[in-house]
Design an enzyme around this catalytic site. Structure first.
Site, PDB file in Angstrom:
ATOM      1  CE1 TYR A 169      11.668  32.109   3.722  1.00 53.36           C
ATOM      2  CE2 TYR A 169      11.093  29.780   3.825  1.00 53.36           C
ATOM      3  CZ  TYR A 169      11.199  30.954   3.113  1.00 53.36           C
ATOM      4  OH  TYR A 169      10.833  30.984   1.803  1.00 53.36           O
ATOM      5  CG  ASP A 225      10.865  24.302  -3.079  1.00 52.61           C
ATOM      6  OD1 ASP A 225      10.036  23.422  -3.372  1.00 52.61           O
ATOM      7  OD2 ASP A 225      10.615  25.515  -3.055  1.00 52.61           O
ATOM      8  CG  HIS A 254      -4.076  -4.490  12.076  1.00 50.18           C
ATOM      9  ND1 HIS A 254      -2.991  -5.108  11.497  1.00 50.18           N
ATOM     10  CD2 HIS A 254      -3.774  -3.171  12.115  1.00 50.18           C
ATOM     11  CE1 HIS A 254      -2.068  -4.188  11.213  1.00 50.18           C
ATOM     12  NE2 HIS A 254      -2.518  -3.013  11.584  1.00 50.18           N
ATOM     13  NE  ARG A 289      -3.054  -7.979   7.683  1.00 50.21           N
ATOM     14  CZ  ARG A 289      -3.576  -8.370   8.833  1.00 50.21           C
ATOM     15  NH1 ARG A 289      -4.106  -9.565   8.952  1.00 50.21           N
ATOM     16  NH2 ARG A 289      -3.589  -7.558   9.874  1.00 50.21           N
ATOM     17  CB  CYS A 304      12.509  26.131   2.938  1.00 52.36           C
ATOM     18  SG  CYS A 304      13.668  27.095   3.924  1.00 52.36           S
ATOM     19  NE  ARG A 311      -6.608   0.611  11.578  1.00 50.02           N
ATOM     20  CZ  ARG A 311      -5.355   0.409  11.118  1.00 50.02           C
ATOM     21  NH1 ARG A 311      -4.394   1.282  11.411  1.00 50.02           N
ATOM     22  NH2 ARG A 311      -5.059  -0.634  10.394  1.00 50.02           N
ATOM     23  CE  LYS A 350      -0.216  -0.119   5.044  1.00 51.64           C
ATOM     24  NZ  LYS A 350      -1.010  -0.576   6.221  1.00 51.64           N
TER      25      LYS A 350
HETATM   26  C1  LIG Z   1      -0.297  -1.618   6.821  1.00 53.93           C
HETATM   27  C2  LIG Z   1      -0.922  -2.849   7.331  1.00 53.93           C
HETATM   28  C3  LIG Z   1      -0.167  -4.018   7.536  1.00 53.93           C
HETATM   29  C4  LIG Z   1       1.344  -4.048   7.446  1.00 53.93           C
HETATM   30  O1  LIG Z   1       1.826  -3.532   8.657  1.00 53.93           O
HETATM   31  P1  LIG Z   1       3.409  -3.467   8.949  1.00 53.93           P
HETATM   32  O2  LIG Z   1       3.483  -3.021  10.351  1.00 53.93           O
HETATM   33  O3  LIG Z   1       3.969  -2.464   7.988  1.00 53.93           O
HETATM   34  O4  LIG Z   1       3.943  -4.819   8.703  1.00 53.93           O
HETATM   35  C5  LIG Z   1      -0.827  -5.170   7.886  1.00 53.93           C
HETATM   36  N1  LIG Z   1      -2.176  -5.176   8.047  1.00 53.93           N
HETATM   37  C6  LIG Z   1      -2.921  -4.069   7.897  1.00 53.93           C
HETATM   38  C7  LIG Z   1      -4.394  -4.136   8.118  1.00 53.93           C
HETATM   39  C8  LIG Z   1      -2.326  -2.870   7.547  1.00 53.93           C
HETATM   40  O5  LIG Z   1      -3.074  -1.775   7.400  1.00 53.93           O
END
Ligand SMILES: *Cc1c(COP(=O)(O)O)cnc(C)c1O
Length: 395
Positions: A284, A333, A182, A238, A331, A150, A52
């Site tokens: 700045y 850039d 998760h 994952r 800044c 979540r 992602k």
């Molecule tokens: C981004 C994400 C992951 C991967 O998490 P990492 O900590 O980068 O390994 C796994 N599951 C879900 C639902 C995520 O949003």
């Protein structure tokens, strides 16, 4: 170190005819090797490389292909559009997309053979309608909220979602291939929520099986859990951050201690070096003032390129193997370095913001520590103006 071949500059980047002022160099072989290492941690579970957010800033397609070469059998994305790009680019691996809103193109996703996460009755209904319209069966992964608060269905909503999905499965509109969740504290493996979430996850899986589901994959582990909690791997892990070679648990170990190699090096070419007297303010607001006659250098990267503005006076860099700290404000850039009175650096010399750390350069974790964030944010926020340049990959 192996010979590195410069394969391709990301064709999606604008300004192709100009000499780049800065670049994110991505070692695709490191991504491949990291996936191989992670598969070792995952035991018999399959590995999903999470790509992602443009492959955590490393480039969606090159990262995906490098991860598949390392033995990932799934790719995971947050958004359907990301999954569609992967499929349209000829990637045949299993794809899971998990963050959807009403009105998403579920028909397109089902036609493209993309697995869909379902967290609520609205998405179950839309996915089933799309499957009915196509005369196909949608593959879905039901997400249970085991405490993160979540996405996912929580409490009684979970039972409602499961039983509604089972009705549609019997009708042939969906096939429930996965149950997933998760962690809240994957980066603190001994945190009491980890055990509690695993209990609730196991319970949700048993409910699904009792309801008649024939599950293919149960999955809850991200990078941190994969590296620190082998009991959480189930059928599929994952992994995101660790695929790119960064440590998801910096308090427990650096990338090297897990056998991982950071894939990205962020560097620029100095635009200007010049002498300035003692007492001269820089950038700045003059938040930095020279304390001696000195040489300063201008780095042509700023917050529009993803250099955090709160790295002002804090961000670490290296020039010719010597560490410096951002001098004054970052800044849009550009930002300035105070190289000291004896520096011989010239315009055009290379400045490294972060890399693998193997040559003494700072790491993305150093930037995260300096600016009070996590390495995930440092790598994924790099702007689209910074070309991604690739090393390694298929010969
Ligand atoms: C981004 C994400 C992951 C991967 O998490 P990492 O900590 O980068 O390994 C796994 N599951 C879900 C639902 C995520 O949003």
């Amino acid at each position: 170190m192996r010979d590195k071949i410069h394969v391709v500059a990301d064709p999606g980047v604008a300004l192709p005819t100009c000499r780049e002022t800065a670049r994110a160099t991505v070692d695709l072989d490191a991504i491949t090797a990291n996936v191989e290492v992670l598969r070792g941690h995952a035991g018999s579970a399959a590995l999903m490389a999470v790509v992602k957010a443009d492959g955590y800033g490393h480039g969606l397609l090159p990262s995906a292909r490098a991860a598949l070469r390392g033995g990932a059998s799934w790719l995971g994305v947050a958004q359907l559009g990301e999954a569609m790009v992967l499929r349209d680019s000829g990637i045949h691996a299993r794809l899971l997309s998990w963050l959807h809103i009403p009105g998403s193109d579920f028909a397109g996703a089902i036609a493209a053979d993309i697995d869909l996460s379902v967290s609520a009755l609205w998405s179950l209904g839309e996915v089933a309608d799309a499957a009915r319209g196509l005369g196909r069966t949608a593959r879905i992964h039901l997400k249970v909220d085991t405490g993160l608060g979540r996405n996912g269905a929580f409490g009684d909503d979970w039972q409602g979602l499961l039983h509604a999905a089972r009705v549609l499965e019997v009708e042939g509109l969906v096939r429930i291939v996965g149950i997933w969740s998760h962690f809240v504290y994957a980066d603190e493996p001994t945190h009491p929520t980890v055990r509690r979430q695993l209990e609730l996850f196991g319970q949700a899986v048993r409910e699904a099986e009792r309801a008649g589901c024939d599950l293919e994959v149960r999955h809850i582990a991200n990078s941190a859990a994969t590296l620190t909690n082998p009991g959480s791997a189930f059928d599929l892990v994952r992994t995101g951050l660790a695929v790119y070679g960064l440590s998801p648990v910096p308090s427990l170990g650096d990338p090297q201690s897990f056998g991982l190699t950071p894939a990205m090096t962020l560097s620029a070419d100095l635009a200007v070096t010049k002498r300035l007297p003692c007492g001269q303010g820089l950038s700045y607001g003059h938040q930095y003032v020279t304390t001696q006659d000195t040489t300063v250098a201008l780095v042509p990267m700023g917050y529009a390129d993803g250099v955090p503005r709160n790295a002002s006076n804090l961000g670490p860099v290296s020039v010719a193997g010597v560490r410096y700290t951002v001098a004054g404000r970052v800044c849009m850039d550009q930002f300035v370095l105070d190289l000291g009175p004896t520096s011989t650096a010239q315009a055009g010399d290379r400045v490294t913001l972060f890399g693998a750390g193997e040559s003494g350069e700072p790491t993305a974790q150093d930037w995260a520590d300096a600016t009070g964030t996590i390495s995930y944010e440092i790598i994924s926020r790099i702007g689209s103006r910074v070309p991604r340049v690739y090393l390694g990959g298929p010969r």
